[in-house]
Design a protein around this motif. Sequence first.
Motif, PDB file in Angstrom:
ATOM      1  N   VAL A   1       0.870  -1.180   0.000  1.00 55.75           N
ATOM      2  CA  VAL A   1       0.000   0.000   0.000  1.00 55.75           C
ATOM      3  C   VAL A   1       0.904   1.227   0.000  1.00 55.75           C
ATOM      4  N   LYS A   2       0.560   2.194  -0.828  1.00 58.04           N
ATOM      5  CA  LYS A   2       1.398   3.374  -0.987  1.00 58.04           C
ATOM      6  C   LYS A   2       1.005   4.475   0.009  1.00 58.04           C
ATOM      7  N   GLY A   3       2.028   5.117   0.562  1.00 60.01           N
ATOM      8  CA  GLY A   3       1.794   6.359   1.278  1.00 60.01           C
ATOM      9  C   GLY A   3       2.027   6.330   2.771  1.00 60.01           C
ATOM     10  N   ILE A   4       1.953   5.157   3.407  1.00 57.08           N
ATOM     11  CA  ILE A   4       2.099   5.090   4.860  1.00 57.08           C
ATOM     12  C   ILE A   4       3.582   4.947   5.199  1.00 57.08           C
ATOM     13  N   GLY A   5       4.056   5.826   6.074  1.00 58.39           N
ATOM     14  CA  GLY A   5       5.438   5.773   6.525  1.00 58.39           C
ATOM     15  C   GLY A   5       5.521   5.457   8.004  1.00 58.39           C
ATOM     16  N   ASN A   6       6.685   5.640   8.558  1.00 59.53           N
ATOM     17  CA  ASN A   6       6.967   5.216   9.918  1.00 59.53           C
ATOM     18  C   ASN A   6       6.044   5.864  10.956  1.00 59.53           C
ATOM     19  N   ALA A   7       5.954   7.182  10.943  1.00 61.05           N
ATOM     20  CA  ALA A   7       5.188   7.882  11.973  1.00 61.05           C
ATOM     21  C   ALA A   7       3.711   7.515  11.920  1.00 61.05           C
ATOM     22  N   TYR A   8       3.137   7.511  10.721  1.00 54.97           N
ATOM     23  CA  TYR A   8       1.697   7.256  10.628  1.00 54.97           C
ATOM     24  C   TYR A   8       1.358   5.783  10.783  1.00 54.97           C
ATOM     25  N   ALA A   9       2.299   4.886  10.516  1.00 53.68           N
ATOM     26  CA  ALA A   9       2.068   3.479  10.853  1.00 53.68           C
ATOM     27  C   ALA A   9       1.865   3.335  12.351  1.00 53.68           C
ATOM     28  N   ASP A  10       2.686   4.042  13.134  1.00 53.73           N
ATOM     29  CA  ASP A  10       2.534   3.999  14.597  1.00 53.73           C
ATOM     30  C   ASP A  10       1.195   4.570  15.029  1.00 53.73           C
ATOM     31  N   GLU A  11       0.807   5.690  14.432  1.00 52.78           N
ATOM     32  CA  GLU A  11      -0.469   6.317  14.786  1.00 52.78           C
ATOM     33  C   GLU A  11      -1.652   5.417  14.428  1.00 52.78           C
ATOM     34  N   ILE A  12      -1.569   4.775  13.283  1.00 59.94           N
ATOM     35  CA  ILE A  12      -2.645   3.889  12.822  1.00 59.94           C
ATOM     36  C   ILE A  12      -2.771   2.677  13.744  1.00 59.94           C
ATOM     37  N   LEU A  13      -1.652   2.068  14.074  1.00 56.28           N
ATOM     38  CA  LEU A  13      -1.698   0.889  14.941  1.00 56.28           C
ATOM     39  C   LEU A  13      -2.176   1.258  16.345  1.00 56.28           C
TER      40      LEU A  13
END
Length: 262
Positions: free
Chosen positions: A161-173
């Motif tokens: 999936v395009k667009g998710i990086g380190n910081a927002y992966a943490d926020e999403i989880l």
Amino acid sequence: MPELPDLQVFSKNLMKRTAHRKIVSADVFNVSRLNVDGETVRTKLLETRITDIVRKGKELHFQLENNEVFSVHLMLSGRFHICAPEEVSGIPYKLLSVGFEEDEALVISDFQGMCKVTFNPVPTNTPDALGEAFTLAYLQNAVRRNQRKNIKAFLIDQSIVKGIGNAYADEILWKANISPKSTAGKIPEDRLTALYTAISDVLKDAIANIERISPDIISGEERSFLRVHNSRKTYTDEGDRILIQKIAAKTTYYTERQQLFL
């Protein structure tokens, strides 16, 4: 590194400043970070106009009046600048400058030299995290194909999936209440649904927050509002201690409250 929400706001603000203005100059300063030479760049850019700037994953695609396209991937430290032509020489680590009539220029720089500019990039079939093709069914099928993959590594894999990086992966989880240490294939269906919802909610909320806090931003990162991936915070607003650990080769922020699926 600018991520999807940052780039979405950049695209809007760059459109306001650069769209539909005739390009009168184009200079390449680091040809190794482009896929064409300087003369080709000038041939493609001079006397045309930018008609649209579209975010695709972690790239911005500049669409031109002559049907050419160039993409910019800022990588870790790339930046956009808009300045007067006489100020271009003072910007260090330049890759490319594009001059417009009415005496303004768009400059792309990167002190690490990692930013990439690609003319006529090859399209891919990988869905964008906020695109119509990224459905719950797609997420479920992608998990089935990557059952043993760590869930954080899964989210930041740009081939999934395009667009998710380190910081927002943490926020999403954190929003989905899933530990970043979890194995993708062990997450139950109801939690995958929560994860899918969290992806959209977190990214859209971030875009709104960036527009509110830094309405004219075209470079850098606005992260002051992040709930867990935030170096200024020791505890979440709910009172959970924020833990920091290398997971999926990335500095990861999370809490013990998040459910672990192994």
